[in-house]
Design an enzyme around this catalytic site. Structure first.
Site, mmCIF file in Angstrom:
data_model
loop_
_atom_site.group_PDB
_atom_site.id
_atom_site.type_symbol
_atom_site.label_atom_id
_atom_site.label_comp_id
_atom_site.label_asym_id
_atom_site.label_seq_id
_atom_site.Cartn_x
_atom_site.Cartn_y
_atom_site.Cartn_z
ATOM 1 N N HIS A 1 43.018 35.754 41.910
ATOM 2 C CA HIS A 1 43.215 37.143 42.337
ATOM 3 C C HIS A 1 43.400 37.214 43.843
ATOM 4 O O HIS A 1 43.010 36.309 44.580
ATOM 5 C CB HIS A 1 42.023 38.013 41.907
ATOM 6 C CG HIS A 1 40.728 37.586 42.514
ATOM 7 N ND1 HIS A 1 40.378 37.882 43.808
ATOM 8 C CD2 HIS A 1 39.699 36.867 42.002
ATOM 9 C CE1 HIS A 1 39.181 37.384 44.065
ATOM 10 N NE2 HIS A 1 38.749 36.762 42.985
ATOM 11 N N GLU B 1 37.643 37.981 28.869
ATOM 12 C CA GLU B 1 36.408 37.884 29.659
ATOM 13 C C GLU B 1 35.998 36.432 29.894
ATOM 14 O O GLU B 1 35.282 36.133 30.841
ATOM 15 C CB GLU B 1 35.277 38.686 29.025
ATOM 16 C CG GLU B 1 34.700 38.100 27.770
ATOM 17 C CD GLU B 1 33.566 38.948 27.211
ATOM 18 O OE1 GLU B 1 32.629 38.338 26.694
ATOM 19 O OE2 GLU B 1 33.624 40.175 27.299
#
Length: 122
Positions: free
Chosen positions: A9, A79
């Site tokens: 990210h 997840e």
């Protein structure tokens, strides 16, 4: 032959502050959004068969920018692709950990919240 690409990210304020993130749902900052746009542009030059992202907010924001650039949706948010749970040290900086728990040298023990993936075996 299959090719797999991993993308981290973009930057968050937690990164700038050296805060432990773990499963925190913090967003990208302006620099992180610019980083995501750059990697999205680069990835748009190739074709992709599958697109998986962590479900954490910062990863989803990065993935959404990539998705728009490559012209395909994220197949699923997983997840299990999250970074490691930081337990009790999540959202703290080193000075805060020392203030709370003292300087024990290796603060990794404070990341071991019972029930988390990084908890010691009982």
């Amino acid at each position: 032959m299959a090719t797999i690409t991993f993308v981290r990210h973009g930057m968050t304020d937690h990164n700038l502050e050296n805060r432990a993130q773990g499963h925190s749902q913090n967003p990208l900052n302006e620099t992180g959004r610019a980083q995501a746009a750059l990697v999205a542009k680069r990835l748009s030059e190739e074709e992709w068969d599958v697109f998986i992202s962590s479900d954490l907010r910062r990863a989803r924001e990065t993935a959404d920018m990539i998705s728009a650039a490559i012209g395909r949706p994220v197949d699923f948010y997983n997840e299990r692709s999250r970074e490691m749970d930081r337990g009790f040290i999540a959202d703290t900086i080193e000075a805060e950990r020392i203030e709370r728990w003292g300087n024990i040298g290796d603060n990794s023990i404070w990341a071991r919240k019972p029930g988390s993936r990084c908890a010691p075996a009982e």
